[in-house]
Scaffold this active site. Structure first.
Site, PDB file in Angstrom:
ATOM      1  N   ASP A  62      40.487  60.949 -14.603  1.00 14.02           N
ATOM      2  CA  ASP A  62      41.654  60.251 -15.129  1.00 14.02           C
ATOM      3  C   ASP A  62      42.411  59.635 -13.962  1.00 14.02           C
ATOM      4  O   ASP A  62      42.736  60.314 -12.975  1.00 14.02           O
ATOM      5  CB  ASP A  62      42.549  61.226 -15.901  1.00 14.02           C
ATOM      6  N   PHE A  63      42.742  58.353 -14.070  1.00 14.82           N
ATOM      7  CA  PHE A  63      43.371  57.628 -12.960  1.00 14.82           C
ATOM      8  C   PHE A  63      44.638  58.312 -12.472  1.00 14.82           C
ATOM      9  O   PHE A  63      44.905  58.388 -11.269  1.00 14.82           O
ATOM     10  CB  PHE A  63      43.690  56.192 -13.392  1.00 14.82           C
TER      11      PHE A  63
END
Length: 199
Positions: free
Chosen positions: A167-168
């Site tokens: 997840d960024f």
């Protein structure tokens, strides 16, 4: 286990996880206090393959846009979540009308094919597998990556110790997340909420 009992037990564990994180240090205490109790709701009304399709629809989209596409997707199938048979029996244009990209349409069809062939486990079978086995199984489906597999694990299977490092917003916290075991799913939820507050 009945859905309401599962939900009740799960919420108790979420409360325990919130207290655990709050006790770690002042930063966590402040974050938990400002956000409030963890409300990480399970989509237990969906079968795993359905939750997987929903995760695909929500990939890389703002929640409002993804929800609108998801609702159109169901509307195109008489306001119900379609079975794998209905997905495969329908022309691809029906998925396109929902607003789904070509890649997402292909992935959804691929998921339906795996279900039809009996190659995708049900909830009970998934819960008997460890995290690595689930990720390995799901990422064999073309178009499914680790992030999507982990969303299924967190929001459908109710696994409380998953930290989606791809997840960024969370990728830089991979190492320090070891300190948040066994409630890394709850930690991720709080960090997502914190990001939403900042935005």
């Amino acid at each position: 286990m009945p859905a309401n009992l599962l939900s009740g037990n799960y919420q108790k564990k979420c409360i325990k996880g919130s207290k655990f994180l709050s006790s770690l240090d002042q930063d966590w205490h402040s974050l938990v206090s400002s956000v409030g109790p963890c409300k990480l709701n399970l989509s237990i009304e969906l079968e795993p393959y359905q939750a997987l399709i929903k995760s695909v629809i929500f990939q890389q989209l703002r929640p409002a846009s993804a929800t609108a596409i998801f609702n159109r997707f169901k509307q195109n199938f008489d306001n119900n979540f379609p079975t794998e048979e209905k997905i495969l029996a329908s022309p691809e244009s029906k998925l396109k009308e929902s607003g789904l990209s070509l890649n997402k349409r292909k992935t959804i069809i691929e998921i339906a094919r795996h279900v039809q062939k009996g190659e995708l486990e049900n909830r009970q079978d998934f819960l008997m597998m460890n995290d690595s086995q689930i990720i390995e199984k799901l990422t064999k489906i073309k178009g499914i990556g680790e992030w999507t597999a982990q969303m299924l694990m967190i929001f459908n299977l109710g696994k409380l110790d998953v930290f989606p490092v791809s997840d960024f917003a969370l990728r830089e916290l991979s190492k320090i997340s070891e300190e948040w075991k066994p409630f890394r799913s709850i930690a991720a939820w709080y960090l997502w909420r914190y990001r939403n507050i900042l935005n």
